[in-house]
Design an enzyme around this catalytic site. Structure first.
Site, PDB file in Angstrom:
ATOM      1  N   CYS A   3      44.038  46.422  46.954  1.00  0.00           N
ATOM      2  CA  CYS A   3      44.363  45.430  46.120  1.00  0.00           C
ATOM      3  C   CYS A   3      45.230  44.054  46.495  1.00  0.00           C
ATOM      4  O   CYS A   3      46.353  44.165  46.177  1.00  0.00           O
ATOM      5  CB  CYS A   3      44.964  46.042  44.665  1.00  0.00           C
ATOM      6  SG  CYS A   3      45.119  44.976  43.280  1.00  0.00           S
ATOM      7  N   CYS A  55      38.990  40.650  42.450  1.00  0.00           N
ATOM      8  CA  CYS A  55      40.352  40.697  42.294  1.00  0.00           C
ATOM      9  C   CYS A  55      40.912  40.423  40.982  1.00  0.00           C
ATOM     10  O   CYS A  55      40.696  39.002  41.022  1.00  0.00           O
ATOM     11  CB  CYS A  55      41.010  40.145  43.426  1.00  0.00           C
ATOM     12  SG  CYS A  55      40.720  40.813  45.228  1.00  0.00           S
TER      13      CYS A  55
END
Length: 402
Positions: free
Chosen positions: A165, A345
């Site tokens: 992430c 994202c």
């Protein structure tokens, strides 16, 4: 003492996180019967929520399930940790000394957080104003630090190398700044964001949007820089500018740190590691996700050495490719399914605002909702992240349905 007799499985999956469970569920739906999943943990986390927990926008319990809840019916769960692999002999060795053999192997053990990779970080973590959303038990502590802060210096860091992430180190800075703005104390807080890359994001349109977000909050952005040492007792962080080699010591009141990350040691030092990866990630054909040297081995998720961001959204596109190519191999057919590098994202920029960055291997935007402009901050995208994506995860991906 004689070690336990080997156990053979048609398909052995190492790792019971997002990638391992999703592949197992899809294989079961395709009718595969002999699947074993090697996973020592009895808890399963939906990790994308940890940032919102750290930002005071979600309870930690919303991200938690037991591993037993998510193991697909018909999959044999082996509650052990892998310690070695021999792709020539088709074996995996476990921490108990057990040897497992396989017809096909899927490697999805995730990555290893190297808290000792930054001198002083491991001992400072969890007290003295230092926290990290990359540990679930510390994400609520992050929120406590943010909530209590009225003045001083807050530092948010990201290490060099691939991390899971990749937007998370920035997102918590924006959530904190937005909270301080609403409390009327932002002007009394110096906020420093330390990023190792030459730009705030690899895709230019999103990089420009994040630059504007940082300007809006008055955040000092240090590009091509990272934290290289930490003195928890003195509350001092050493920030090194890799462009110039200059090192600066910043005294902080709050520090959110992201540790360096790498493949588990048993893989990084083994025959399946990518020699071009300094972090030991598993070598894979970037399209078929098959190991180039050992065609019985597939990899996906965070441990795969692929030129794309390590996200759950990437796994959602990788898993069908792995399963399709696995099934083709079992039928003595070539691997024809292809992964294009898609990843996503969700970039939270305020309490109820988010950009959704979707792109492929070539860094071209790859929007999945074509009629919405996700390059702009949107409230509906925030609700998608907080409520929609967790439902898609638990009721779709982990069931082999999405």
């Amino acid at each position: 003492m004689t070690p336990p007799a080997p156990a053979h499985h048609q398909i052995l999956i190492v790792g019971g996180g997002t990638a391992g469970i999703t592949v197992a569920a899809r294989l079961r739906r395709a009718g595969v019967r002999d699947i074993a999943l090697l996973e020592p943990s009895e808890t399963h986390w939906y990790q994308p929520l940890w940032t919102l927990v750290g930002g005071g926008q979600a309870p930690l319990r919303a991200a938690l399930r037991t591993e037993a809840e998510v193991i697909p019916p018909g999959v044999r769960w082996l509650r052990e940790r892998a310690t070695a692999v021999d792709p020539v002999a088709h074996t995996i060795t476990t921490a108990s000394g057990r040897t497992l053999t396989y017809g096909r192997l899927v490697l999805a053990p995730g990555l290893q957080l190297d808290w000792d990779g930054i001198p002083g970080l491991a001992t400072a973590l969890g007290h003295g104003g230092v926290s990290s959303n990359y540990r679930p038990d510390l994400a609520p502590h992050t929120w406590e630090l943010i909530r209590r802060m009225r003045r001083g210096t807050a530092v948010f860091t990201m290490p060099s190398g691939p991390v899971k992430c990749g937007g998370a180190p920035q997102k918590i800075a924006y959530l904190a700044a937005d909270h301080w703005r609403k409390r009327g104390v932002l002007g009394a807080i110096r906020t420093v964001l330390v990023l190792p890359e030459p730009a705030m994001f690899k895709v230019p349109v999103f990089s420009r949007a994040l630059e504007e977000t940082a300007r809006r909050y008055g955040i000092e952005v240090r590009l091509r820089s990272e934290m290289t040492a930490l003195d928890g007792a003195a509350r001092e962080a050493v920030i090194t500018d890799h462009a110039t080699g200059a090192a600066e010591t910043i005294r902080y009141d709050l520090l959110h740190a992201v540790p360096p990350q790498r493949a588990p040691e048993w893989l990084a030092g083994g025959p399946l590691a990518d020699p071009d990866s300094p972090y030991g990630y598993v070598k894979a054909d970037r399209e078929t996700l098959q190991h180039p040297d050992f065609p019985e081995v597939f990899t996906l998720g965070d441990v795969a050495s692929l030129p794309t961001s390590k996200t759950g959204a990437a796994i959602r596109k990788q898993a069908p490719v792995v399963v399709a190519n696995l099934l083709s191999g079992l039928r003595d057919r070539p691997a024809t399914a292809r992964y294009d590098g898609y990843t996503s994202c969700p970039l939270v920029t305020a309490r109820h605002k988010m950009l959704l960055a979707e792109f492929d291997y070539d860094l071209r935007p790859a929007p999945s909702i074509p009629f919405l402009d996700t390059t702009r901050e949107r409230t509906d995208m925030w609700f998608l992240k907080r409520y929609g994506l967790p439902q898609l995860y638990f009721k779709g991906m982990l069931k082999g349905l999405a």
